[in-house]
Design a protein around this motif. Structure first.
Motif, PDB file in Angstrom:
ATOM      1  N   LEU A 236       0.803  -1.227   0.000  1.00 32.63           N
ATOM      2  CA  LEU A 236       0.000   0.000   0.000  1.00 32.63           C
ATOM      3  C   LEU A 236       0.836   1.276   0.000  1.00 32.63           C
ATOM      4  O   LEU A 236       0.398   2.305  -0.512  1.00 32.63           O
ATOM      5  CB  LEU A 236      -0.925   0.001   1.216  1.00 32.63           C
ATOM      6  N   PHE A 237       2.048   1.212   0.604  1.00 31.61           N
ATOM      7  CA  PHE A 237       2.836   2.431   0.744  1.00 31.61           C
ATOM      8  C   PHE A 237       4.274   2.312   0.265  1.00 31.61           C
ATOM      9  O   PHE A 237       4.996   3.306   0.243  1.00 31.61           O
ATOM     10  CB  PHE A 237       2.851   2.877   2.219  1.00 31.61           C
ATOM     11  N   GLY A 238       4.717   1.112  -0.071  1.00 32.06           N
ATOM     12  CA  GLY A 238       6.112   0.911  -0.468  1.00 32.06           C
ATOM     13  C   GLY A 238       6.405   1.440  -1.856  1.00 32.06           C
ATOM     14  O   GLY A 238       5.503   1.817  -2.618  1.00 32.06           O
ATOM     15  N   PRO A 239       7.699   1.456  -2.224  1.00 32.71           N
ATOM     16  CA  PRO A 239       8.092   1.956  -3.543  1.00 32.71           C
ATOM     17  C   PRO A 239       7.532   1.128  -4.694  1.00 32.71           C
ATOM     18  O   PRO A 239       7.394   1.620  -5.814  1.00 32.71           O
ATOM     19  CB  PRO A 239       9.623   1.898  -3.498  1.00 32.71           C
ATOM     20  N   LEU A 240       7.213  -0.140  -4.412  1.00 38.41           N
ATOM     21  CA  LEU A 240       6.650  -1.016  -5.443  1.00 38.41           C
ATOM     22  C   LEU A 240       5.174  -1.292  -5.185  1.00 38.41           C
ATOM     23  O   LEU A 240       4.653  -2.345  -5.523  1.00 38.41           O
ATOM     24  CB  LEU A 240       7.429  -2.341  -5.482  1.00 38.41           C
ATOM     25  N   LYS A 241       4.490  -0.320  -4.593  1.00 42.59           N
ATOM     26  CA  LYS A 241       3.083  -0.504  -4.251  1.00 42.59           C
ATOM     27  C   LYS A 241       2.228  -0.703  -5.499  1.00 42.59           C
ATOM     28  O   LYS A 241       2.609  -0.297  -6.616  1.00 42.59           O
ATOM     29  CB  LYS A 241       2.572   0.704  -3.473  1.00 42.59           C
ATOM     30  N   ASP A 242       1.079  -1.342  -5.298  1.00 48.01           N
ATOM     31  CA  ASP A 242       0.153  -1.570  -6.406  1.00 48.01           C
ATOM     32  C   ASP A 242      -0.303  -0.237  -6.990  1.00 48.01           C
ATOM     33  O   ASP A 242      -0.559   0.723  -6.252  1.00 48.01           O
ATOM     34  CB  ASP A 242      -1.071  -2.356  -5.917  1.00 48.01           C
ATOM     35  N   ARG A 243      -0.383  -0.199  -8.293  1.00 45.29           N
ATOM     36  CA  ARG A 243      -0.828   1.045  -8.943  1.00 45.29           C
ATOM     37  C   ARG A 243      -2.269   1.369  -8.579  1.00 45.29           C
ATOM     38  O   ARG A 243      -2.619   2.522  -8.341  1.00 45.29           O
ATOM     39  CB  ARG A 243      -0.685   0.904 -10.465  1.00 45.29           C
ATOM     40  N   ASN A 244      -3.097   0.348  -8.555  1.00 45.89           N
ATOM     41  CA  ASN A 244      -4.498   0.560  -8.205  1.00 45.89           C
ATOM     42  C   ASN A 244      -4.713   0.161  -6.751  1.00 45.89           C
ATOM     43  O   ASN A 244      -4.963  -1.003  -6.449  1.00 45.89           O
ATOM     44  CB  ASN A 244      -5.403  -0.259  -9.127  1.00 45.89           C
TER      45      ASN A 244
END
Length: 411
Positions: A236-244
């Motif tokens: 939800l908040f990381g650099p690789l978080k889901d786009r949606n």
């Protein structure tokens, strides 16, 4: 920290001495005397250069704080008293701050630097002092030894190494106070943090993320999920978080399991398994616990994983033990794995377990576990029960008591 309690037993008042028209009451208090302890290590480098500085002259450590007072170590290379003609070194601990009648225990240690542990120790600690703790009357008062060590012996000893001395000083300042009875009584309610978050989940207020699981939609709160799971936090908040992040699709999980996962995240407790699956079947509850353990491992929620592991340890049966054993192996649940192996290895259980669908799944998904199972069986002296099936093939096919091959029954 030592504690000394002083008390005086009061005689119980006789009923005849009390006024008949009034009620009586008794109170109590306790005087507590203890030491506040601290230590300081003082290294003297260049001892040979300090010699000859003169009788009564000292090298001082930095001041250090113990029990609300400042202290310092004084080392006299040529001794403190002229009468000793510089034959001894002197060592003292001094009160370096303002104070009156400061009572304390002391310990001075000259460290053996050879590694043999033969330290020279002078200590008040750990023994009874006839006159009690030492009292320092004012700032500059000292306790120690004018003739701490004969200088000629010191200079040829293991206490002096590379022209350095190492001294450790411990101080225990005596403090006294009196405890009386509490004049209040407040009943503290148990924490209801889980209930408050649980009601937040049920209400859906403030929800800012949706999850689609097996066709069902679940509302949740990003911050709550991130606080409880490092995987959700990265998602939800990381650099690789889901786009949606408005609606996240969860694959390879059934809706009731995700619902149970959210329940634990918010309530910090397991849901009612029977209510969740709509069945009182023990097998159904075990199945939910298995899937929930996998979900807990997937989202790195350790407490939930351990709760599920404990629940599965309590519900091992013939029909479920093989799949539970496979689950324990895949998710590194060592305690659960040991419980399952011991259960399967019992002579009265082994053959029945081998005839379940779960055992076929165990052979296919975790073949290395079979070797461990053999070791458990061997320990109880019953390895011959499975030898006929294991000798010809590297899997358990099942055999009857006469060694004849039989087809496993499916349940």
């Amino acid at each position: 920290m030592g504690t000394i309690s002083f008390y005086r037993e009061l005689p119980k008042p006789s009923t005849s001495s009390l006024p008949s028209s009034s009620s009586s009451s008794s109170t109590s208090s306790t005087s507590l005397t203890e030491t506040v302890n601290g230590s300081h290590q003082f290294k003297i480098s260049g001892y040979s250069l300090a010699k000859g500085m003169g009788v009564g002259k000292y090298i001082a450590s930095e001041t250090f704080m113990v029990g609300g007072y400042e202290w310092a170590i004084y080392f006299y290379p040529d001794g403190k008293s002229a009468e000793d003609n510089a034959s001894y070194v002197s060592l003292f601990i001094a009160l370096a701050s303002e104070g009156t009648d400061v009572r304390a225990l002391f310990e001075l240690t000259l460290l053996d630097q050879s590694g043999k542990g033969r330290h020279k120790v002078h200590s008040h600690f750990g023994r009874t002092l006839e006159s009690g703790p030492y009292t320092l009357k004012y700032r500059g008062s000292m306790w120690g030894y004018k003739r701490f060590f004969k200088r000629t012996l010191l200079e040829t000893s293991d206490y002096l190494r590379d022209d350095c001395l190492s001294i450790c000083c411990c101080v225990g300042v005596v403090k006294s106070y009196t405890e009386g009875p509490k004049i209040f009584s407040i009943v503290m309610p148990p924490s209801n943090l889980g209930q408050q978050f649980g009601r937040l989940l049920e209400s859906g207020k403030g929800a800012d993320v949706k999850f689609e699981v097996d066709g069902e939609i679940f509302d949740a709160h990003k911050l709550v999920l991130a606080a409880r799971s490092p995987v959700f936090r990265a998602q939800l908040f990381g650099p690789l978080k889901d786009r949606n992040t408005q609606c996240i699709r969860v694959e390879d999980m059934e809706a009731p399991i995700f619902k149970a996962l959210l329940h634990f995240i918010y309530w910090d407790d397991l849901p009612d398994m029977e209510e969740l699956v709509g069945s009182t079947s023990k097998w159904a509850s075990t199945l939910v616990a298995q899937h929930l353990l996998a979900a807990a491992d997937r989202y790195a929620i350790e407490r939930l994983r351990l709760l599920c592991e404990a629940k599965l340890c309590e519900s091992v049966t013939i029909n479920t033990v093989a799949t539970t054993l496979a689950l324990a192996e895949q998710h590194h649940c060592l305690h659960l794995k040991a419980v399952c192996l011991k259960f399967v290895a019992l002579p009265e259980n082994l053959r029945a377990v081998m005839q379940t669908d779960g055992f076929e799944y165990l052979k296919e998904s975790c073949p290395t576990v079979l070797t461990e199972l053999l070791q458990y069986v061997a320990r109880i002296g019953e390895h011959s029960v499975i030898a006929c099936g294991y000798r010809k093939e590297t899997s358990f096919d099942g055999c009857d008591v006469n060694g004849r091959r039989v087809k496993p029954r499916l349940h």
